[in-house]
Design an enzyme around this catalytic site. Sequence first.
Site, PDB file in Angstrom:
ATOM      1  N   HIS A 123       0.871  -1.187   0.000  1.00 29.42           N
ATOM      2  CA  HIS A 123       0.000   0.000   0.000  1.00 29.42           C
ATOM      3  C   HIS A 123       0.906   1.235   0.000  1.00 29.42           C
ATOM      4  CE1 HIS A 123      -2.781   2.954   1.837  1.00 29.42           C
ATOM      5  NE2 HIS A 123      -3.769   2.156   1.490  1.00 29.42           N
ATOM      6  N   ASP A 199       3.329  -4.367   7.905  1.00 30.71           N
ATOM      7  CA  ASP A 199       2.074  -3.636   7.763  1.00 30.71           C
ATOM      8  C   ASP A 199       0.961  -4.679   7.842  1.00 30.71           C
ATOM      9  OD1 ASP A 199      -0.183  -2.311   7.049  1.00 30.71           O
ATOM     10  OD2 ASP A 199       0.528  -1.660   5.065  1.00 30.71           O
ATOM     11  N   GLN A 202      -4.367  -5.287   6.949  1.00 30.07           N
ATOM     12  CA  GLN A 202      -5.401  -6.184   6.423  1.00 30.07           C
ATOM     13  C   GLN A 202      -5.392  -7.527   7.144  1.00 30.07           C
ATOM     14  OE1 GLN A 202      -7.739  -5.400   4.333  1.00 30.07           O
ATOM     15  NE2 GLN A 202      -6.986  -3.455   3.565  1.00 30.07           N
ATOM     16  N   LYS A 225     -10.519  -0.782  10.266  1.00 29.31           N
ATOM     17  CA  LYS A 225     -10.776  -1.964   9.426  1.00 29.31           C
ATOM     18  C   LYS A 225     -11.133  -3.179  10.281  1.00 29.31           C
ATOM     19  CE  LYS A 225      -7.347  -0.523   5.974  1.00 29.31           C
ATOM     20  NZ  LYS A 225      -8.118   0.120   4.920  1.00 29.31           N
ATOM     21  N   CYS A 367      -4.743   2.453  -3.720  1.00 30.40           N
ATOM     22  CA  CYS A 367      -3.512   2.985  -3.095  1.00 30.40           C
ATOM     23  C   CYS A 367      -2.365   1.984  -3.211  1.00 30.40           C
ATOM     24  CB  CYS A 367      -3.736   3.342  -1.628  1.00 30.40           C
ATOM     25  SG  CYS A 367      -4.989   4.576  -1.387  1.00 30.40           S
TER      26      CYS A 367
HETATM   27  C1  LIG Z   1      -2.341  -2.799   3.542  1.00 26.76           C
HETATM   28  C2  LIG Z   1      -2.717  -1.441   4.025  1.00 26.76           C
HETATM   29  N1  LIG Z   1      -1.802  -0.687   4.632  1.00 26.76           N
HETATM   30  C3  LIG Z   1      -2.090   0.539   5.105  1.00 26.76           C
HETATM   31  C4  LIG Z   1      -3.334   1.074   4.950  1.00 26.76           C
HETATM   32  C5  LIG Z   1      -3.592   2.458   5.464  1.00 26.76           C
HETATM   33  O1  LIG Z   1      -4.559   2.464   6.467  1.00 26.76           O
HETATM   34  P1  LIG Z   1      -5.019   3.881   7.042  1.00 26.76           P
HETATM   35  O2  LIG Z   1      -5.611   4.624   5.892  1.00 26.76           O
HETATM   36  O3  LIG Z   1      -6.027   3.555   8.080  1.00 26.76           O
HETATM   37  O4  LIG Z   1      -3.808   4.534   7.565  1.00 26.76           O
HETATM   38  C6  LIG Z   1      -4.330   0.333   4.308  1.00 26.76           C
HETATM   39  C7  LIG Z   1      -5.676   0.921   4.089  1.00 26.76           C
HETATM   40  O5  LIG Z   1      -6.285   0.760   3.064  1.00 26.76           O
HETATM   41  C8  LIG Z   1      -4.012  -0.960   3.833  1.00 26.76           C
HETATM   42  O6  LIG Z   1      -4.911  -1.704   3.202  1.00 26.76           O
END
Ligand SMILES: Cc1ncc(COP(=O)(O)O)c(C=O)c1O
Length: 410
Positions: A123, A199, A202, A225, A367
């Site tokens: 992401h 990270d 998910q 999430k 993203c």
């Molecule tokens: C894999 C992953 N990392 C990071 C994020 C970022 O999350 P946030 O927007 O809550 O910071 C997301 C959100 O879509 C994600 O799917």
Amino acid sequence: MSLDVAAIKKDFPILEREVHGGRLVYLDSANTSQKPRAVLDAMAQYYEQSNANVHRGTYLIAEEATAALEGGRAKVARFIGAGAAREVVFTKNATEALNLVAKAWGRANLRAGDPVVLTELEHHANIVPWHQLVEEIGIELRWIPVGGDGHLDLRDLDRLVDGARIVSFAAMSNVLGTITPIERLVGAAHAAGAIAVIDASQFVPHLATDVRDWGADFVAFTGHKMCGPTGIGVLWGTETILDATPPFLTGGEMILNVTKEGFTANELPWKFEAGTPPIAEAVGLGAAVDYLSSLGMDAVRAHEVELTGYALRLLHARFGDDLVIHGPAEATERGGVISFTYRDLHPHDLTQVFDEHGVCVRAGHHCAKPLMRVLGAPATARASLYVYNDEADVDALADAIAAAADFFTR
Ligand SMILES: Cc1ncc(COP(=O)(O)O)c(C=O)c1O
């Protein structure tokens, strides 16, 4: 089914509402999940009964507010298998948590030419902070490729991690659903003398998580999430690395002492929590963790595998090769994220028709633009499943795809 979805649906007030004259079919939980009444009630109760600022007051409701914030932290710590609550830092979201790692640990420890290893399925939250360090410090980015089967291609892993200072990767792809080989990547990072950053945005909402089992140095995830509110995320770190990391944002709660000459930072975890923290959000996240724990994370995962398997089979049976689903073929190797394209129809056109049927699905690059380039698709439609989805929701998705195909090919 492993979960009583009919009962679970009743826990989520928003699922009772109608859209466009029909029921709401929410299939966008990888984007943000819906919130159960228990979370909404816990936050309302906090505001109605105990609202005050934390760590400052000497009166009853201020002590209650502090206990509520720290109670939320303790619940999160237990939920992810942290060694202690002080390893759990509250941030605004996962993006801020990953920025903290890059900007606080990275700026203090990285030098020009230092390799940082990412994967092609990241992401932007786990890419752009590192791009900034390329510009600022001159670090070198290396990329673990994604193969045609949606899995990471680890054939070149030893060479990629050789000399690396950081290996930072998603535990589950938000586009492909791919579950990455966490222990293998952490092991490779440590064997090369690098720190491992995960990270888990998910992953944590969908699978039982034990950060100490993973053995990583930092793990980032986001509250909204996983049935929790927006405005709160988590950075878990080992005590050793958090102690050795300088503060990121400064002021307010992260201070122990300030003089005209300088400041002393607070203890963990407050050292990283500048300003007034997200108190009601911590209460909500604690309630979300209680809610997921009451369902049981093993049952949450089993439900997801069953429902994802159902969706993959149904979509293939109804649409054959007209519908391309990206990511691993087996439900056991992925989360409940189903990214697809239908013939040459633009995903935005598809999801607009879905909306007329009350079916909420995200379209776009999610993203993850470097990954979209690897997939050779500028955008996909992405349906994502969670605890409140059942086979009827997947059937509604299939009917919506058929309706869109009919509309655009008529
Ligand atoms: C894999 C992953 N990392 C990071 C994020 C970022 O999350 P946030 O927007 O809550 O910071 C997301 C959100 O879509 C994600 O799917």
